[in-house]
Design a protein around this motif. Structure first.
Motif: not given
Length: 444
Positions: A202, A256, A278-279, A318, A320, A333, A394, A410, A421
């Motif tokens: 990640s 992540e 990661e999920y 997740k 960003e 998310e 995502r 997304w 996921s």
């Protein structure tokens, strides 16, 4: 209506009914010296891209950018045999060209290489075929993330059978295939001082204003992830022989990490996860750092803190982020009805998302880490229609070239299992890809 979200989301692909869409990512461009957006995404086992300008057409609440290309196929290597996935996309302001990089899953067990292809702002391919994106053949290369670095691209990825975080550099003026005898700009650089003990995954690498490179990754040991970061010099040598580990001890672990820099402020966001995966996120956290380019040192402005109120129900993951001026926008998310069932196993608790339901949320901060909004939903009822309800997954986020707009994109899909996921989307599912513009001038 929220002032900085005046317009509803729009569909990205030119063929919106194509099944199995997922993993959309976005980058800003300077198309026609006005600005634009380039999206990449996966449809079934292929990688595509589509380009938009950033001049909104129509009127609120339905104004949106207009596309000036159809869906572009960017992958050519074994496109009917191998699975291509996990694409990322990046525009380079020095060359005004766009790179897409993705995983090429071969038919050999545990072997994935990474491919890339470059096209210009008009959507014209600058390479007749895709090319290998790394300098060595490593087992199981995956999850490429691209950032612009002067007249090059900074590519970070995980290799060596999913246990080692790397970064490498590609020439943005002359894209070409890499071979072992090619006089490359650099070799693949290992982020962590030591590999082979635990999984290092990640990863993310960005350039700092003075040309140094900051890397972050997740070191997973005994089902518990630890986010670490390390500084490299502009010649790709380590600025330190060691790393810094984010010190906050969470119940399970971290995963992540994503980094963004604006001036001397650096943010790292990540999610608290349940079992070294990661999920399986629980909450989203951030840390704010300050960078001294004279001394080449990083100091903590605000220690690790949750991005959302801790009373916010459900599961969050997740993250960003984008930084512009004195503002930071974090997206993630959110599974409002999700929970972690710890009764099944104390080591690998079960991640449960009853009622099949997730959203994309955003929170606005100042650069020192003070929240200016509560979590705001980015996706709306519109993007849960067309049979694609109820999962929105995502997110990605990018700042426009003129810093006037932020784009969020997304995937929305119908999924049935509790382990939700982007990989759970079957090739025949009616998933859809969406995006939405945020007005920077109206940010709180």
């Amino acid at each position: 209506m929220i002032s900085w979200l005046p317009n509803e989301e729009f569909l990205i692909p030119a063929a919106p009914t194509v099944n199995g869409q997922s993993w959309t990512r976005v980058t800003a461009t300077n198309y026609n010296d006005v600005g634009g957006w380039a999206f990449t995404f996966r449809t079934s086992n292929r990688i595509r891209a589509r380009l938009f300008d950033n001049v909104l057409v129509g009127s609120e609440p339905t104004a949106k950018p207009s596309a000036y290309t159809l869906d572009l196929f960017v992958d050519t290597t074994n496109n009917n045999v191998f699975t291509h996935d996990e694409p990322d996309i990046c525009w380079n302001p020095s060359t005004r060209q766009i790179m897409v990089c993705w995983n090429n899953r071969t038919n050999t067990a545990n072997i994935m290489d990474q491919r890339y292809r470059v096209f210009n702002e008009a959507g014209q391919m600058q390479m007749s075929t895709d090319a290998l994106a790394t300098h060595k053949t490593l087992e199981s290369q995956w999850r490429p993330i691209i950032e612009a670095y002067d007249n090059r691209w900074l590519l970070s990825f995980t290799g060596n059978h999913k246990d080692s975080a790397f970064f490498t550099m590609l020439n943005a003026f002359q894209p070409f295939d890499f071979y072992e005898n090619y006089p490359a700009l650099m070799q693949d650089v290992q982020m962590a001082p030591v590999i082979g003990i635990n999984r290092q995954v990640s990863q993310h690498a960005i350039s700092l204003p003075d040309g140094r490179i900051l890397c972050a990754w997740d070191e997973v040991a005994a089902y518990k992830g630890r986010v670490r970061y390390r500084l490299f010099n502009a010649d790709f040598t380590p600025a330190s022989n060691n790393f810094v580990e984010l010190p906050l001890q969470l119940t399970y672990g971290k995963s992540e990490p994503r980094i963004a820099c604006n001036g001397n402020k650096i943010w790292i966001v990540y999610h608290h996860e349940t079992r070294g995966g990661e999920y399986f996120g629980i909450e989203v956290y951030a840390i704010v750092l300050q960078y001294d380019s004279v001394l080449g040192t990083l100091s903590v402005v605000k220690p690790e803190f949750p991005v959302h109120p801790m009373i916010l129900p459900g599961l969050k993951l997740k993250p960003e982020l984008a930084m512009v001026g004195d503002r930071v926008v974090v997206v993630f998310e959110h599974f409002p009805d999700g929970y972690v069932d710890t009764s099944v196993s104390p080591i690998t608790p079960v991640y449960v998302t009853p009622n099949g339901y997730s959203q994309i949320k955003a929170v606005v901060f100042n650069t020192d880490g003070r929240a200016l909004t509560r979590p705001v939903r980015i996706d709306s009822v519109k993007s849960t229609g067309l049979g694609t309800a109820p999962y929105s997954l995502r997110p990605d986020i990018a700042l426009s070239y003129d810093e006037s707009e932020i784009m969020v994109c997304w995937t929305s899909a119908n999924l049935t299992s509790n382990n939700q996921s982007i990989y759970s989307i079957p090739s025949g599912s009616p998933s859809r890809l969406w995006a939405r513009v945020i007005n920077v001038s109206n940010l709180p």
